[in-house]
Design an enzyme around this catalytic site. Structure first.
Site, PDB file in Angstrom:
ATOM      1  N   PHE A 123      -6.006  68.852  96.500  1.00  0.00           N
ATOM      2  CA  PHE A 123      -5.886  70.299  96.361  1.00  0.00           C
ATOM      3  C   PHE A 123      -7.077  70.943  97.065  1.00  0.00           C
ATOM      4  O   PHE A 123      -8.224  70.804  96.606  1.00  0.00           O
ATOM      5  CB  PHE A 123      -5.904  70.615  94.856  1.00  0.00           C
ATOM      6  N   GLY A 124      -6.819  71.601  98.182  1.00  0.00           N
ATOM      7  CA  GLY A 124      -7.914  72.112  99.016  1.00  0.00           C
ATOM      8  C   GLY A 124      -8.113  73.609  98.895  1.00  0.00           C
ATOM      9  O   GLY A 124      -7.548  74.383  99.688  1.00  0.00           O
ATOM     10  N   GLY A 131     -16.771  79.112  96.141  1.00  0.00           N
ATOM     11  CA  GLY A 131     -16.386  78.293  94.996  1.00  0.00           C
ATOM     12  C   GLY A 131     -15.702  79.158  93.962  1.00  0.00           C
ATOM     13  O   GLY A 131     -14.473  79.322  93.973  1.00  0.00           O
ATOM     14  N   SER A 132     -16.503  79.790  93.087  1.00  0.00           N
ATOM     15  CA  SER A 132     -15.918  80.643  92.046  1.00  0.00           C
ATOM     16  C   SER A 132     -15.117  81.793  92.652  1.00  0.00           C
ATOM     17  O   SER A 132     -14.060  82.158  92.141  1.00  0.00           O
ATOM     18  CB  SER A 132     -17.037  81.213  91.163  1.00  0.00           C
ATOM     19  N   ILE A 157     -13.331  67.983  97.531  1.00  0.00           N
ATOM     20  CA  ILE A 157     -11.895  67.819  97.309  1.00  0.00           C
ATOM     21  C   ILE A 157     -11.609  66.448  96.673  1.00  0.00           C
ATOM     22  O   ILE A 157     -11.734  65.396  97.329  1.00  0.00           O
ATOM     23  CB  ILE A 157     -11.112  68.018  98.624  1.00  0.00           C
ATOM     24  N   GLN A 336     -27.219  59.766  71.601  1.00  0.00           N
ATOM     25  CA  GLN A 336     -28.323  59.802  70.634  1.00  0.00           C
ATOM     26  C   GLN A 336     -28.143  58.700  69.586  1.00  0.00           C
ATOM     27  O   GLN A 336     -29.108  58.047  69.187  1.00  0.00           O
ATOM     28  CB  GLN A 336     -28.371  61.188  69.957  1.00  0.00           C
ATOM     29  N   GLY A 339     -29.318  55.449  70.836  1.00  0.00           N
ATOM     30  CA  GLY A 339     -30.743  55.309  71.146  1.00  0.00           C
ATOM     31  C   GLY A 339     -30.933  54.897  72.604  1.00  0.00           C
ATOM     32  O   GLY A 339     -30.173  55.306  73.480  1.00  0.00           O
ATOM     33  N   GLY A 340     -31.917  54.028  72.840  1.00  0.00           N
ATOM     34  CA  GLY A 340     -32.234  53.609  74.219  1.00  0.00           C
ATOM     35  C   GLY A 340     -31.078  52.915  74.909  1.00  0.00           C
ATOM     36  O   GLY A 340     -30.921  53.001  76.140  1.00  0.00           O
ATOM     37  N   GLU A 363     -12.457  73.527  88.422  1.00  0.00           N
ATOM     38  CA  GLU A 363     -11.285  74.324  87.998  1.00  0.00           C
ATOM     39  C   GLU A 363     -11.752  75.588  87.263  1.00  0.00           C
ATOM     40  O   GLU A 363     -11.137  76.020  86.286  1.00  0.00           O
ATOM     41  CB  GLU A 363     -10.303  73.482  87.189  1.00  0.00           C
TER      42      GLU A 363
HETATM   43  P1  FAD Z   1     -20.560  78.796  92.535  1.00  0.00           P
HETATM   44  O1  FAD Z   1     -19.288  79.550  92.568  1.00  0.00           O
HETATM   45  O2  FAD Z   1     -21.520  79.007  93.645  1.00  0.00           O
HETATM   46  O3  FAD Z   1     -21.285  79.077  91.152  1.00  0.00           O
HETATM   47  C1  FAD Z   1     -22.667  78.803  90.914  1.00  0.00           C
HETATM   48  C2  FAD Z   1     -23.034  79.369  89.548  1.00  0.00           C
HETATM   49  O4  FAD Z   1     -22.834  80.784  89.534  1.00  0.00           O
HETATM   50  C3  FAD Z   1     -22.168  78.811  88.416  1.00  0.00           C
HETATM   51  O5  FAD Z   1     -22.929  78.653  87.244  1.00  0.00           O
HETATM   52  C4  FAD Z   1     -21.126  79.902  88.199  1.00  0.00           C
HETATM   53  O6  FAD Z   1     -20.602  79.913  86.876  1.00  0.00           O
HETATM   54  C5  FAD Z   1     -21.970  81.153  88.460  1.00  0.00           C
HETATM   55  N1  FAD Z   1     -21.161  82.309  88.857  1.00  0.00           N
HETATM   56  C6  FAD Z   1     -20.471  82.509  90.018  1.00  0.00           C
HETATM   57  N2  FAD Z   1     -19.849  83.673  89.999  1.00  0.00           N
HETATM   58  C7  FAD Z   1     -20.130  84.261  88.805  1.00  0.00           C
HETATM   59  C8  FAD Z   1     -19.762  85.480  88.168  1.00  0.00           C
HETATM   60  N3  FAD Z   1     -18.960  86.372  88.772  1.00  0.00           N
HETATM   61  N4  FAD Z   1     -20.257  85.718  86.939  1.00  0.00           N
HETATM   62  C9  FAD Z   1     -21.054  84.830  86.288  1.00  0.00           C
HETATM   63  N5  FAD Z   1     -21.429  83.652  86.831  1.00  0.00           N
HETATM   64  C10 FAD Z   1     -20.954  83.368  88.070  1.00  0.00           C
HETATM   65  N6  FAD Z   1     -12.304  72.228  94.402  1.00  0.00           N
HETATM   66  C11 FAD Z   1     -11.056  72.130  94.948  1.00  0.00           C
HETATM   67  O7  FAD Z   1     -10.549  73.075  95.578  1.00  0.00           O
HETATM   68  N7  FAD Z   1     -10.319  70.985  94.817  1.00  0.00           N
HETATM   69  C12 FAD Z   1     -10.788  69.895  94.152  1.00  0.00           C
HETATM   70  O8  FAD Z   1     -10.086  68.885  94.057  1.00  0.00           O
HETATM   71  C13 FAD Z   1     -12.116  69.969  93.582  1.00  0.00           C
HETATM   72  N8  FAD Z   1     -12.648  68.871  92.967  1.00  0.00           N
HETATM   73  C14 FAD Z   1     -13.980  68.906  92.590  1.00  0.00           C
HETATM   74  C15 FAD Z   1     -14.600  67.727  92.148  1.00  0.00           C
HETATM   75  C16 FAD Z   1     -15.949  67.727  91.842  1.00  0.00           C
HETATM   76  C17 FAD Z   1     -16.601  66.456  91.407  1.00  0.00           C
HETATM   77  C18 FAD Z   1     -16.706  68.930  91.940  1.00  0.00           C
HETATM   78  C19 FAD Z   1     -18.172  68.970  91.615  1.00  0.00           C
HETATM   79  C20 FAD Z   1     -16.096  70.093  92.346  1.00  0.00           C
HETATM   80  C21 FAD Z   1     -14.736  70.102  92.692  1.00  0.00           C
HETATM   81  N9  FAD Z   1     -14.122  71.253  93.212  1.00  0.00           N
HETATM   82  C22 FAD Z   1     -12.854  71.174  93.739  1.00  0.00           C
HETATM   83  C23 FAD Z   1     -14.885  72.488  93.368  1.00  0.00           C
HETATM   84  C24 FAD Z   1     -15.105  73.240  92.077  1.00  0.00           C
HETATM   85  O9  FAD Z   1     -13.910  73.829  91.647  1.00  0.00           O
HETATM   86  C25 FAD Z   1     -16.241  74.255  92.326  1.00  0.00           C
HETATM   87  O10 FAD Z   1     -17.432  73.495  92.419  1.00  0.00           O
HETATM   88  C26 FAD Z   1     -16.312  75.302  91.229  1.00  0.00           C
HETATM   89  O11 FAD Z   1     -15.242  76.183  91.313  1.00  0.00           O
HETATM   90  C27 FAD Z   1     -17.623  76.113  91.310  1.00  0.00           C
HETATM   91  O12 FAD Z   1     -17.861  76.582  92.618  1.00  0.00           O
HETATM   92  P2  FAD Z   1     -19.302  76.356  93.291  1.00  0.00           P
HETATM   93  O13 FAD Z   1     -19.649  74.921  93.110  1.00  0.00           O
HETATM   94  O14 FAD Z   1     -19.243  76.886  94.669  1.00  0.00           O
HETATM   95  O15 FAD Z   1     -20.288  77.209  92.406  1.00  0.00           O
END
Ligand code: FAD
Length: 383
Positions: A123-124, A131-132, A157, A336, A339-340, A363
């Site tokens: 899922f890309g 990200g968010s 991904i 916890q 322990g170790g 997600e």
């Molecule tokens: P950012 O969006 O940069 O966020 C950084 C911080 O800012 C976070 O604490 C966030 O909560 C906070 N923040 C951002 N905006 C706000 C706001 N408006 N208000 C308050 N706080 C905010 N993605 C895919 O598409 N497909 C996958 O298959 C997939 N698999 C993954 C597998 C792994 C192991 C990992 C680590 C990630 C994966 N992801 C995947 C991506 C994942 O969904 C994103 O990492 C996630 O959505 C967060 O985006 P970011 O890492 O860019 O963090």
């Protein structure tokens, strides 16, 4: 809500328990250290029907309802979150989305292969810069004759280097304020698509996580999933159901933490008695047990709403938020109790904590889940 599982679901859960005991549990430490689950597990997951849950039998699916899907996901998460994630992404985010939005040709082409484990999906959505705020993604698809040319990159991904098809989201409309994103089914052997493994993850080490780069990737019009410009709502609807699956996986982690903590507390002796005799140890264990039950009930509630055809997205955010934070707490409490010994990888709880941590991030982070719940309650979007 009826909490009786009934015969069929109980049998499905037992099938998952047996599968985990036979195919996963003996390899968990080795796969984690090697940073790779055995790729052969995908075909085995398909053969037992776990990659086709809730999908119509007509397309190779194994049927079942969303509660059965939760039960299987919980057992897989209890066994190994890396394997659980392979299923949650390929089935939960890709296969089910094709089943919901695909044309008859797309369904006939992809679903039997995906449900059998002959093909794997990824899922890309996330990109290096988005990200968010996924709606502002920069990967672009431009019309070219009777097809599309896609350029851009995707980050983190899951299943990325293993997958045969990527459900890819790309911008097709630049009008300011218009979320002109479309969804495409792109075979990963399409020229111009390259993949790089993301190494050094804290947890989910067995999973093939990748960065995808797309340089002049050409796809036919038949690769478009759903209507042009509707990709963002397709992604959000896939993630809403996906959150139930992540939550179920978190219940599995918390249950594994509980089992491990109770077992160890009964065996480990200090001050002349097993540590189960000490009230502060019992407090750690009872906190885990309450988290397990609460997370499970919130998760099952989502499955129930989906089966009834009712709105479930906010409930899915609540379940994902609570269950992911609960899994981290539970694994930490279990560590916890150990322990170790909890701090070294011959014992299971350190891995549970590492695997749980990412559940509060992907997600939709915990903060994003709170904003979704807050928007539903107040009618005001704070993002
Ligand atoms: P950012 O969006 O940069 O966020 C950084 C911080 O800012 C976070 O604490 C966030 O909560 C906070 N923040 C951002 N905006 C706000 C706001 N408006 N208000 C308050 N706080 C905010 N993605 C895919 O598409 N497909 C996958 O298959 C997939 N698999 C993954 C597998 C792994 C192991 C990992 C680590 C990630 C994966 N992801 C995947 C991506 C994942 O969904 C994103 O990492 C996630 O959505 C967060 O985006 P970011 O890492 O860019 O963090």
């Amino acid at each position: 809500m009826n909490l009786e599982l009934g015969e069929e679901r109980t049998a499905v859960r037992q099938l998952a328990k047996d599968f985990v005991a036979r195919e996963i549990a003996p390899h968990v430490v080795e796969w984690d250290r090697a940073e790779s689950v055995d790729r052969g597990i995908v075909k085995k997951l398909g053969a037992v029907g776990f990659l086709g849950l809730t999908v119509d039998e007509e397309y190779g699916g194994s049927g079942g309802d969303h509660l059965s899907y939760c039960l299987v996901t919980e057992e897989l998460g209890r066994g190994d979150s890396s394997v659980r994630g392979i299923v949650s992404v390929s089935l939960g985010l890709v296969t089910k989305t094709i089943a919901a939005y695909g044309t008859e040709d797309q369904k006939r082409h992809w679903l039997p292969r995906l449900t059998a484990g002959d093909a794997l999906g990824c899922f890309g959505l996330t990109e290096p810069g988005t990200g968010s705020d996924a709606g502002s993604l920069a990967t672009r698809a431009v019309r070219d004759g009777d097809g599309w040319v896609i350029n851009g990159s995707k980050m983190f991904i899951t299943n990325g280097t293993w997958a045969d098809v990527v459900l890819l989201f790309a911008r097709t409309n630049d009008t300011p304020g218009h979320r002109g994103v479309s969804a495409y089914l792109v075979p990963t052997d399409t020229p111009g698509l390259t993949r790089r493994t993301v190494h050094g993850k804290l947890g989910l080490r067995g999973q093939a996580t990748a960065e995808l780069v797309l340089e002049d990737v050409r796809v036919p019009d038949s690769a478009l999933l759903g209507p042009e410009g509707k990709g963002f709502s397709i992604a959000m609807s896939a993630l809403a159901k996906g959150r139930m699956s992540v939550a179920a996986g978190c219940v599995g982690i918390a249950q594994a933490a509980l089992d491990a903590a109770v077992g160890y507390a009964g065996e480990r002796e200090q001050f002349g008695r097993s540590i189960a005799h000490y009230q502060l140890v019992q407090e750690l264990i009872s906190d885990i047990a309450v988290d397990v039950d609460a997370a499970r009930l919130l998760t099952w509630r989502v499955a129930d709403l989906i089966e009834r055809g009712q709105e479930f997205a906010t409930a899915a955010s609540k379940a994902k938020l609570f269950a992911s934070e609960a899994a981290v707490r539970a694994a930490n409490n279990a560590l916890q109790v150990f322990g170790g010994y909890g701090y070294i990888d011959e014992y299971p709880v350190g891995k549970l904590l590492r695997d749980a941590r990412v559940m509060t991030l992907y997600e939709g982070t915990s903060q994003i889940q709170k904003l979704i719940i807050g928007r539903a309650l107040t009618g005001v979007s704070a993002f």
